[in-house]
Design a protein around this motif. Structure first.
Motif, PDB file in Angstrom:
ATOM      1  N   THR A 102       0.816  -1.215   0.000  1.00 14.19           N
ATOM      2  CA  THR A 102       0.000   0.000   0.000  1.00 14.19           C
ATOM      3  C   THR A 102       0.852   1.270   0.000  1.00 14.19           C
ATOM      4  OG1 THR A 102      -0.317  -0.298   2.405  1.00 14.19           O
ATOM      5  CG2 THR A 102      -2.073  -1.082   0.940  1.00 14.19           C
ATOM      6  N   THR A 109      -5.545   5.161   3.566  1.00 16.92           N
ATOM      7  CA  THR A 109      -6.794   4.803   2.893  1.00 16.92           C
ATOM      8  C   THR A 109      -6.680   3.447   2.204  1.00 16.92           C
ATOM      9  OG1 THR A 109      -7.357   7.124   2.556  1.00 16.92           O
ATOM     10  CG2 THR A 109      -8.431   5.520   1.119  1.00 16.92           C
ATOM     11  N   LEU A 110      -5.573   3.235   1.513  1.00 21.66           N
ATOM     12  CA  LEU A 110      -5.362   1.958   0.831  1.00 21.66           C
ATOM     13  C   LEU A 110      -5.243   0.808   1.826  1.00 21.66           C
ATOM     14  CD1 LEU A 110      -2.809   3.328  -1.754  1.00 21.66           C
ATOM     15  CD2 LEU A 110      -4.963   2.207  -2.377  1.00 21.66           C
ATOM     16  N   TYR A 111      -4.515   1.043   2.914  1.00 17.87           N
ATOM     17  CA  TYR A 111      -4.325  -0.015   3.906  1.00 17.87           C
ATOM     18  C   TYR A 111      -5.638  -0.350   4.614  1.00 17.87           C
ATOM     19  CZ  TYR A 111      -2.499  -2.576   7.897  1.00 17.87           C
ATOM     20  OH  TYR A 111      -2.270  -3.544   8.839  1.00 17.87           O
ATOM     21  N   ALA A 112      -6.497   0.651   4.822  1.00 14.39           N
ATOM     22  CA  ALA A 112      -7.765   0.421   5.521  1.00 14.39           C
ATOM     23  C   ALA A 112      -8.659  -0.572   4.790  1.00 14.39           C
ATOM     24  CB  ALA A 112      -8.494   1.744   5.715  1.00 14.39           C
ATOM     25  N   THR A 113      -8.479  -0.728   3.497  1.00 16.42           N
ATOM     26  CA  THR A 113      -9.301  -1.688   2.765  1.00 16.42           C
ATOM     27  C   THR A 113      -9.020  -3.120   3.195  1.00 16.42           C
ATOM     28  OG1 THR A 113      -7.734  -1.915   0.918  1.00 16.42           O
ATOM     29  CG2 THR A 113      -9.371  -0.134   0.765  1.00 16.42           C
ATOM     30  N   TRP A 114      -7.913  -3.339   3.903  1.00 16.93           N
ATOM     31  CA  TRP A 114      -7.543  -4.678   4.366  1.00 16.93           C
ATOM     32  C   TRP A 114      -7.965  -4.959   5.806  1.00 16.93           C
ATOM     33  CZ3 TRP A 114      -5.570  -8.123   0.958  1.00 16.93           C
ATOM     34  CH2 TRP A 114      -5.022  -7.621  -0.227  1.00 16.93           C
ATOM     35  N   TYR A 115      -8.535  -3.972   6.500  1.00 19.27           N
ATOM     36  CA  TYR A 115      -8.819  -4.142   7.926  1.00 19.27           C
ATOM     37  C   TYR A 115      -9.601  -5.414   8.245  1.00 19.27           C
ATOM     38  CZ  TYR A 115      -7.407   0.675   9.230  1.00 19.27           C
ATOM     39  OH  TYR A 115      -6.721   1.825   9.485  1.00 19.27           O
ATOM     40  N   ASP A 116     -10.600  -5.699   7.454  1.00 23.41           N
ATOM     41  CA  ASP A 116     -11.496  -6.816   7.783  1.00 23.41           C
ATOM     42  C   ASP A 116     -10.865  -8.183   7.561  1.00 23.41           C
ATOM     43  OD1 ASP A 116     -13.469  -5.058   8.555  1.00 23.41           O
ATOM     44  OD2 ASP A 116     -14.538  -5.133   6.638  1.00 23.41           O
ATOM     45  N   GLU A 165      -6.028   2.104  13.003  1.00 21.33           N
ATOM     46  CA  GLU A 165      -5.314   0.870  12.672  1.00 21.33           C
ATOM     47  C   GLU A 165      -5.135  -0.007  13.905  1.00 21.33           C
ATOM     48  OE1 GLU A 165      -1.676   1.326  10.364  1.00 21.33           O
ATOM     49  OE2 GLU A 165      -2.422   3.251   9.657  1.00 21.33           O
TER      50      GLU A 165
END
Length: 231
Positions: free
Chosen positions: A30, A81-88, A120
């Motif tokens: 990311t 923002t890009l990294y947040a797409t992986w949170y789940d 995060e």
């Protein structure tokens, strides 16, 4: 940051990314994407070597101190923002939660020592599912200067009013080992961040294990077997 000593106990300070959760290569990807958005073509290998630093120092490392600093916030926001797409789908490393519980059962206070954003840190804590043994945690908002400076380690100690001699730090990068050392705290390192054993030992790690599961297996034969005693 200072605090009142919550108990006469040792403190185990745990880094999050790459130590308890398998995220270092997600951060590499990311950051690479964020940098490309702003016209910076940086090899992923170079970015990976800087993972574990805060965003300010990471950008110094990959772009140089002479970069356009007016881009820093935009780059950091794009990465976030890009990294947040992986949170789940963040994946705890094998044995991570069990290690935290085993450390707590041996009398240590467990403190999460991260310079990630509060969002995060919260996402990782949800995936770890070990809230019952976590005494305190830090995030990036708690420090002005990030690893390898000692500020984060000192802030984490401050959350429970502990001294360096009371503590062990568990991390996965040379930046973790160096930051802990500068704060006067011994560091155990894991190979889960993609950094070699030789580099971690050269930086000063007192023990290097393959992953949380191996550290858990070796817990009673190493530095985490019992907290420091006070006379």
């Amino acid at each position: 940051m200072t605090g009142d000593r919550t108990a006469d106990r040792g403190v185990a300070l745990f880094d999050l990314d790459g130590t308890l959760v398998d995220t270092n290569y997600l951060h590499t990807l990311t950051w690479w994407q964020a940098l490309r958005r702003y016209g910076h073509d940086v090899p992923m290998a170079r970015i990976h070597r800087a993972i574990g630093m805060g965003s300010d120092r990471l950008l110094d490392e990959v772009l140089g101190e002479g970069r356009r600093r007016d881009e820093d916030k935009a780059l950091s926001d794009a990465h976030g923002t890009l990294y947040a797409t992986w949170y789940d789908v963040l994946q705890p490393l094998d044995g991570a939660a069990e290690l935290l519980r085993a450390v707590a059962a041996r009398g240590w206070q467990v403190v999460l020592a991260s310079s990630a954003s509060e969002e995060e840190v919260a996402a990782i804590r949800r995936r770890l599912d070990a809230e019952d043994v976590i005494a305190a945690a830090t995030s990036g908002g708690d420090v002005d200067t990030t690893k390898p400076a000692p500020d984060l380690v000192e802030a984490a100690l401050g959350t429970v009013g502990a001294d360096p001699d009371d503590a062990l730090f568990i991390g996965d990068t040379v930046w973790d080992v160096e930051a802990a050392g500068r704060a006067g705290v011994r560091c155990i390192a894991l190979l889960t961040g993609g950094i070699s054993r030789a580099e971690l030992e050269a930086a000063g790690a007192v023990l290097v294990c393959q992953n949380p599961r191996e550290l858990l297996r070796r817990i009673d034969a190493g530095p985490l077997s019992r907290p420091p005693s006070r006379s």
